[in-house]
Design a protein around this motif. Structure first.
Motif, PDB file in Angstrom:
ATOM      1  N   VAL A 257       0.863  -1.174   0.000  1.00 47.07           N
ATOM      2  CA  VAL A 257       0.000   0.000   0.000  1.00 47.07           C
ATOM      3  C   VAL A 257       0.903   1.229   0.000  1.00 47.07           C
ATOM      4  O   VAL A 257       1.790   1.350   0.849  1.00 47.07           O
ATOM      5  CB  VAL A 257      -0.931   0.043   1.223  1.00 47.07           C
ATOM      6  CG1 VAL A 257      -1.858   1.256   1.139  1.00 47.07           C
ATOM      7  CG2 VAL A 257      -1.732  -1.242   1.330  1.00 47.07           C
ATOM      8  N   GLU A 258       0.690   2.113  -0.946  1.00 55.98           N
ATOM      9  CA  GLU A 258       1.510   3.322  -1.046  1.00 55.98           C
ATOM     10  C   GLU A 258       0.635   4.556  -0.917  1.00 55.98           C
ATOM     11  O   GLU A 258      -0.404   4.662  -1.571  1.00 55.98           O
ATOM     12  CB  GLU A 258       2.266   3.359  -2.377  1.00 55.98           C
ATOM     13  CG  GLU A 258       3.193   4.553  -2.502  1.00 55.98           C
ATOM     14  CD  GLU A 258       4.144   4.467  -3.683  1.00 55.98           C
ATOM     15  OE1 GLU A 258       5.006   5.361  -3.825  1.00 55.98           O
ATOM     16  OE2 GLU A 258       4.036   3.482  -4.462  1.00 55.98           O
ATOM     17  N   ILE A 259       1.066   5.483  -0.064  1.00 49.51           N
ATOM     18  CA  ILE A 259       0.380   6.765   0.078  1.00 49.51           C
ATOM     19  C   ILE A 259       1.413   7.875  -0.080  1.00 49.51           C
ATOM     20  O   ILE A 259       2.464   7.868   0.583  1.00 49.51           O
ATOM     21  CB  ILE A 259      -0.351   6.898   1.422  1.00 49.51           C
ATOM     22  CG1 ILE A 259      -1.442   5.828   1.531  1.00 49.51           C
ATOM     23  CG2 ILE A 259      -0.963   8.298   1.567  1.00 49.51           C
ATOM     24  CD1 ILE A 259      -2.280   5.927   2.800  1.00 49.51           C
ATOM     25  N   GLU A 260       1.121   8.788  -0.959  1.00 47.68           N
ATOM     26  CA  GLU A 260       1.997   9.910  -1.256  1.00 47.68           C
ATOM     27  C   GLU A 260       2.383  10.641   0.034  1.00 47.68           C
ATOM     28  O   GLU A 260       1.537  10.937   0.875  1.00 47.68           O
ATOM     29  CB  GLU A 260       1.264  10.855  -2.209  1.00 47.68           C
ATOM     30  CG  GLU A 260       2.032  12.090  -2.616  1.00 47.68           C
ATOM     31  CD  GLU A 260       1.196  13.006  -3.493  1.00 47.68           C
ATOM     32  OE1 GLU A 260       1.728  14.039  -3.938  1.00 47.68           O
ATOM     33  OE2 GLU A 260       0.014  12.697  -3.735  1.00 47.68           O
ATOM     34  N   GLY A 261       3.662  10.929   0.198  1.00 47.53           N
ATOM     35  CA  GLY A 261       4.138  11.672   1.350  1.00 47.53           C
ATOM     36  C   GLY A 261       4.374  10.839   2.593  1.00 47.53           C
ATOM     37  O   GLY A 261       4.938  11.331   3.572  1.00 47.53           O
ATOM     38  N   ILE A 262       3.947   9.580   2.571  1.00 49.45           N
ATOM     39  CA  ILE A 262       4.150   8.699   3.733  1.00 49.45           C
ATOM     40  C   ILE A 262       5.105   7.571   3.375  1.00 49.45           C
ATOM     41  O   ILE A 262       6.088   7.343   4.080  1.00 49.45           O
ATOM     42  CB  ILE A 262       2.816   8.137   4.254  1.00 49.45           C
ATOM     43  CG1 ILE A 262       1.870   9.287   4.658  1.00 49.45           C
ATOM     44  CG2 ILE A 262       3.063   7.211   5.440  1.00 49.45           C
ATOM     45  CD1 ILE A 262       0.514   8.834   5.131  1.00 49.45           C
ATOM     46  N   GLY A 263       4.830   6.849   2.293  1.00 53.06           N
ATOM     47  CA  GLY A 263       5.716   5.771   1.883  1.00 53.06           C
ATOM     48  C   GLY A 263       4.964   4.544   1.449  1.00 53.06           C
ATOM     49  O   GLY A 263       3.827   4.634   0.968  1.00 53.06           O
ATOM     50  N   VAL A 264       5.584   3.382   1.633  1.00 54.03           N
ATOM     51  CA  VAL A 264       5.027   2.102   1.202  1.00 54.03           C
ATOM     52  C   VAL A 264       4.966   1.153   2.395  1.00 54.03           C
ATOM     53  O   VAL A 264       5.969   0.960   3.093  1.00 54.03           O
ATOM     54  CB  VAL A 264       5.873   1.469   0.081  1.00 54.03           C
ATOM     55  CG1 VAL A 264       5.303   0.103  -0.315  1.00 54.03           C
ATOM     56  CG2 VAL A 264       5.928   2.391  -1.140  1.00 54.03           C
ATOM     57  N   LEU A 265       3.796   0.579   2.605  1.00 55.02           N
ATOM     58  CA  LEU A 265       3.574  -0.464   3.606  1.00 55.02           C
ATOM     59  C   LEU A 265       3.555  -1.794   2.870  1.00 55.02           C
ATOM     60  O   LEU A 265       2.652  -2.057   2.083  1.00 55.02           O
ATOM     61  CB  LEU A 265       2.250  -0.212   4.334  1.00 55.02           C
ATOM     62  CG  LEU A 265       1.772  -1.264   5.334  1.00 55.02           C
ATOM     63  CD1 LEU A 265       2.729  -1.387   6.507  1.00 55.02           C
ATOM     64  CD2 LEU A 265       0.361  -0.911   5.823  1.00 55.02           C
ATOM     65  N   ARG A 266       4.563  -2.635   3.127  1.00 56.42           N
ATOM     66  CA  ARG A 266       4.724  -3.872   2.365  1.00 56.42           C
ATOM     67  C   ARG A 266       4.638  -5.077   3.309  1.00 56.42           C
ATOM     68  O   ARG A 266       5.309  -5.109   4.337  1.00 56.42           O
ATOM     69  CB  ARG A 266       6.062  -3.878   1.640  1.00 56.42           C
ATOM     70  CG  ARG A 266       6.330  -5.123   0.796  1.00 56.42           C
ATOM     71  CD  ARG A 266       7.683  -5.072   0.148  1.00 56.42           C
ATOM     72  NE  ARG A 266       7.813  -3.928  -0.769  1.00 56.42           N
ATOM     73  CZ  ARG A 266       8.516  -2.834  -0.509  1.00 56.42           C
ATOM     74  NH1 ARG A 266       9.157  -2.711   0.651  1.00 56.42           N
ATOM     75  NH2 ARG A 266       8.584  -1.855  -1.381  1.00 56.42           N
ATOM     76  N   ASN A 267       3.840  -6.072   2.923  1.00 51.90           N
ATOM     77  CA  ASN A 267       3.677  -7.260   3.757  1.00 51.90           C
ATOM     78  C   ASN A 267       3.540  -8.508   2.906  1.00 51.90           C
ATOM     79  O   ASN A 267       2.766  -8.521   1.931  1.00 51.90           O
ATOM     80  CB  ASN A 267       2.449  -7.132   4.649  1.00 51.90           C
ATOM     81  CG  ASN A 267       2.572  -6.006   5.654  1.00 51.90           C
ATOM     82  OD1 ASN A 267       2.219  -4.866   5.344  1.00 51.90           O
ATOM     83  ND2 ASN A 267       3.060  -6.326   6.837  1.00 51.90           N
ATOM     84  N   PRO A 268       4.236  -9.579   3.272  1.00 50.78           N
ATOM     85  CA  PRO A 268       3.989 -10.881   2.645  1.00 50.78           C
ATOM     86  C   PRO A 268       2.718 -11.491   3.212  1.00 50.78           C
ATOM     87  O   PRO A 268       2.197 -11.033   4.244  1.00 50.78           O
ATOM     88  CB  PRO A 268       5.209 -11.699   3.046  1.00 50.78           C
ATOM     89  CG  PRO A 268       5.613 -11.133   4.372  1.00 50.78           C
ATOM     90  CD  PRO A 268       5.295  -9.653   4.294  1.00 50.78           C
ATOM     91  N   VAL A 269       2.200 -12.494   2.545  1.00 52.20           N
ATOM     92  CA  VAL A 269       1.001 -13.203   2.978  1.00 52.20           C
ATOM     93  C   VAL A 269       1.395 -14.651   3.234  1.00 52.20           C
ATOM     94  O   VAL A 269       2.032 -15.292   2.387  1.00 52.20           O
ATOM     95  CB  VAL A 269      -0.110 -13.115   1.906  1.00 52.20           C
ATOM     96  CG1 VAL A 269      -1.360 -13.869   2.365  1.00 52.20           C
ATOM     97  CG2 VAL A 269      -0.430 -11.659   1.594  1.00 52.20           C
ATOM     98  N   ARG A 270       0.987 -15.167   4.400  1.00 52.45           N
ATOM     99  CA  ARG A 270       1.339 -16.540   4.757  1.00 52.45           C
ATOM    100  C   ARG A 270       0.115 -17.257   5.325  1.00 52.45           C
ATOM    101  O   ARG A 270      -0.633 -16.692   6.118  1.00 52.45           O
ATOM    102  CB  ARG A 270       2.454 -16.566   5.802  1.00 52.45           C
ATOM    103  CG  ARG A 270       3.770 -15.971   5.322  1.00 52.45           C
ATOM    104  CD  ARG A 270       4.463 -16.882   4.340  1.00 52.45           C
ATOM    105  NE  ARG A 270       5.747 -16.317   3.915  1.00 52.45           N
ATOM    106  CZ  ARG A 270       5.919 -15.558   2.848  1.00 52.45           C
ATOM    107  NH1 ARG A 270       4.871 -15.261   2.071  1.00 52.45           N
ATOM    108  NH2 ARG A 270       7.115 -15.097   2.533  1.00 52.45           N
ATOM    109  N   ALA A 271      -0.049 -18.504   4.953  1.00 51.85           N
ATOM    110  CA  ALA A 271      -1.092 -19.331   5.562  1.00 51.85           C
ATOM    111  C   ALA A 271      -0.722 -19.600   7.014  1.00 51.85           C
ATOM    112  O   ALA A 271       0.446 -19.832   7.336  1.00 51.85           O
ATOM    113  CB  ALA A 271      -1.244 -20.645   4.805  1.00 51.85           C
TER     114      ALA A 271
END
Length: 273
Positions: A257-271
């Motif tokens: 998820v990217e929001i201008e002026g804040i950055g990128v929230l990145r997460n892998p998905v795991r069962a």
């Protein structure tokens, strides 16, 4: 200013000011919760040398006592659901146990087969208040961050209430940084979500139906907002449940998820193991 929550080398929670790629640990504030204020965060002394951001285990940037989520707050999302335009914000709760940090795995529970993503701008409260007037709302904001309001759709629509679809533990990323209000205008930010590099959601926060002052005024009408509390402002169109064919999160996916002026929230998905 920008702040991150993380675990130190001893496993303890810490809060640091982010300058470039270095994190300067705060001496007087350990985390953003009900005891923090805008003043205490701004005035806290910090370690001079700092630690490289790369390699730190980041935590949810806030530890809220209350999390208020807003549904149906972008016209594009309302259009894809086929619902009427709301005249009053649709609110539902999440809980602190639901939150995870940047880089942590979104857990897919074995009970759900329809785990969905939702990109959202999050507001963190820095000064408490009840019945806050719209014109005073921004005085109560500590800062802004990013959330992925992960939702188990098959549980959300079991009833007319949404809690059981929204409040799964270890499912909801919040972070990676808190950005103080002097650094950005929250009403004019680009927001997007990518799944395995493919853009799934894209909008701007000026398209919110109920803006941040309205959400703070409405929420504080029925409960006192406290420092550390979080308001998730809603998601734009493009959620997986409303696509044809539908798209749901799967083991091995990566969501950004990217929001201008804040950055990128990145997460892998795991069962879930």
């Amino acid at each position: 200013m920008r702040f991150v929550a993380y675990r130190d080398e001893d496993g303890a929670e810490a809060l640091g000011r982010l300058d470039g790629d270095r994190v300067h640990r705060l001496h007087d504030v350990r985390r953003i919760d009900h005891e923090v204020t805008s003043e205490s965060l701004r005035d806290a002394s910090a370690d001079g040398a700092g630690t490289p951001l790369d390699g730190l285990e980041l935590l949810p940037v806030a530890r809220p006592g209350k999390i208020f989520c807003v549904g149906l707050n972008y016209r594009s999302h309302i259009a894809e659901t086929g619902r009427e335009l709301p005249t009053y914000p649709v609110l539902f709760p999440k809980f602190a146990s639901n939150l995870i940090g940047h880089g942590a795995a979104i857990t897919l529970p074995p009970e759900s087969e329809q785990v969905d993503y939702e990109a959202e701008l999050a507001v963190v409260i820095g000064r408490g208040g009840r019945r806050i007037a719209r014109e005073d709302a921004f005085d109560h904001v500590l800062g802004y961050t990013i959330c992925n309001d992960v939702t188990m759709r098959d549980f959300q629509y079991k009833t007319h209430q949404w809690t059981q679809g929204k409040a799964w533990d270890d499912s909801t990323p919040l972070g990676p940084v808190l950005v103080t209000p002097d650094e950005l205008d929250p009403g004019r930010l680009a927001i997007s979500l990518r799944l395995n590099g493919e853009e799934m959601q894209s909008s701007t926060t000026d398209l919110l139906i109920f803006d941040i002052p309205e959400l703070i005024a409405v929420t504080s009408q029925f409960t006192r907002l406290e420092p550390g509390d979080v308001i998730l402002t809603g998601t734009p169109g493009g959620v997986g449940f409303r696509r044809d064919p539908q798209v749901f999160l799967a083991d091995g996916d990566v969501v950004e998820v990217e929001i201008e002026g804040i950055g990128v929230l990145r997460n892998p998905v795991r069962a879930e193991a």
